[in-house]
Scaffold this active site. Sequence first.
Site, PDB file in Angstrom:
ATOM      1  N   GLU A 161       0.846  -1.194   0.000  1.00  0.00           N
ATOM      2  CA  GLU A 161       0.000   0.000   0.000  1.00  0.00           C
ATOM      3  C   GLU A 161       0.882   1.245   0.000  1.00  0.00           C
ATOM      4  O   GLU A 161       1.975   1.249   0.568  1.00  0.00           O
ATOM      5  CB  GLU A 161      -0.941  -0.011   1.210  1.00  0.00           C
ATOM      6  CG  GLU A 161      -0.262  -0.183   2.565  1.00  0.00           C
ATOM      7  CD  GLU A 161       0.199   1.120   3.178  1.00  0.00           C
ATOM      8  OE1 GLU A 161      -0.206   2.180   2.667  1.00  0.00           O
ATOM      9  OE2 GLU A 161       0.964   1.066   4.150  1.00  0.00           O
ATOM     10  N   LYS A 220      12.501  -3.819  -6.528  1.00  0.00           N
ATOM     11  CA  LYS A 220      11.902  -5.118  -6.763  1.00  0.00           C
ATOM     12  C   LYS A 220      12.221  -6.063  -5.624  1.00  0.00           C
ATOM     13  O   LYS A 220      13.245  -5.953  -4.974  1.00  0.00           O
ATOM     14  CB  LYS A 220      12.395  -5.729  -8.081  1.00  0.00           C
ATOM     15  CG  LYS A 220      12.002  -4.914  -9.301  1.00  0.00           C
ATOM     16  CD  LYS A 220      12.519  -5.562 -10.561  1.00  0.00           C
ATOM     17  CE  LYS A 220      12.159  -4.733 -11.774  1.00  0.00           C
ATOM     18  NZ  LYS A 220      12.644  -5.329 -13.029  1.00  0.00           N
ATOM     19  N   CYS A 299       4.551   4.333   9.761  1.00  0.00           N
ATOM     20  CA  CYS A 299       5.440   3.778   8.741  1.00  0.00           C
ATOM     21  C   CYS A 299       6.846   4.358   8.727  1.00  0.00           C
ATOM     22  O   CYS A 299       7.828   3.613   8.686  1.00  0.00           O
ATOM     23  CB  CYS A 299       4.810   3.963   7.355  1.00  0.00           C
ATOM     24  SG  CYS A 299       3.313   2.995   7.093  1.00  0.00           S
TER      25      CYS A 299
END
Length: 426
Positions: A161, A220, A299
Amino acid sequence: MGPVKRICCIGAGYVGGPTCSVIAQMCPEIAVTVVDVNEERIQAWNSDQLPIFEPGLQEVVEAQRGINLFFSTDIDKAVREADIIFISVNTPTKTFGLGKGRAADLKYIEACARRIAQVATGYKIVVEKSTVPVRAAESIQRIFSANTKSDLSFQVLSNPEFLAEGTAISDLKNPDRVLIGGDETPEGQRAIETLSSIYVRWVPKTRIITTNTWSSELSKLVRAPIPKLAQEMQAKVPCIPFAQAANAFLAQRISSINSISALCEVTGADVEEVAHAIGTDQRIGNRFLQASVGFGGSCFQKDVLNLVYLCEALNLPEVAQYWQQVIELNEYQRRRFAARIVSCLFNTVTDKKIALLGFAFKKDTGDTRESSSIHISKYLMDEGARLHIYDPKVKKEQIMQDLSHSTASAEHLLGPHTSAPHTTPL
């Protein structure tokens, strides 16, 4: 796999609740169920007083709840019936053991994976939707591989998210990008296509980024099947998830402009004018350049500390120190702000009444996690101040709890706070 008919989300927090509410609104033919072990939280989602505040969230929930959006504590039933299962549980910073105060604690994600493996049957797509700490998706896959059943097959996807509290609904309805990572196998690619077919209902295809691997080069994360030896090596040398790296970079921008604000105050410059000038440089841009009392929320600090721990584990002490300085500068900004208050009040605030208007970590939210208001309040209480605190979206009980208990990260930075809170909510 045919069309998706049911989606289950484990975790009714700041990610799971808004995300699934928007999915339900955008996909009215899909039944979306959000489940949680916290019965009180589920009751709140089913009431007129939602457990979290986000602009526009109440309207979305009220429009879909009871139609194709449901909130329940029956986790097993929702898991069994779902075609896609989102895992949106908390990934707090560890408070004990190896990596204390820095590494992510994956116990809740592990518990979800084991429960899914225990009760699920048929074919399931399991999507890691949390803040994506190091190796979360791989951990889920390994648990499933160790608990395979003849009547269960699965694919694990990673779909981080990128929500900003206070603008979560608009972020969900008009995202900059949707990132989906999965296995390189044909089955993995079909699972990616299935999840993409949900988002494509309202997100342009050009913004849906699908990838076979997410590497350790910040963008990635490896998701292909790996042999046992590779799994063991990966457990020792984890990858860096994209969302974590992005949060670290944003936190760095905030700490950078806050450092400039300290310089501006000494020299007499206007930090807003400086920030505006910097922001006009197209290479930099103008976002996250507002000087403040420090970043907060669930976060930024957690992800930066996670990155510090990762660098230390990989024997990169200089890199670890670089990112640690972002945290230390954030704490410096908080201390500096509190010190200015004391200085302006003749160098003493003992028994003086000070009002704090706002306690959440940012506007348009009721979330107080790592809020700078908590740290500043504790500094002032240590100096003997009597605080009167008001926030329209934060309950009195939450304020008292935050000021009575130190967080793990606060202990890591400052040591335990032992002063009793002298507070009176306005």
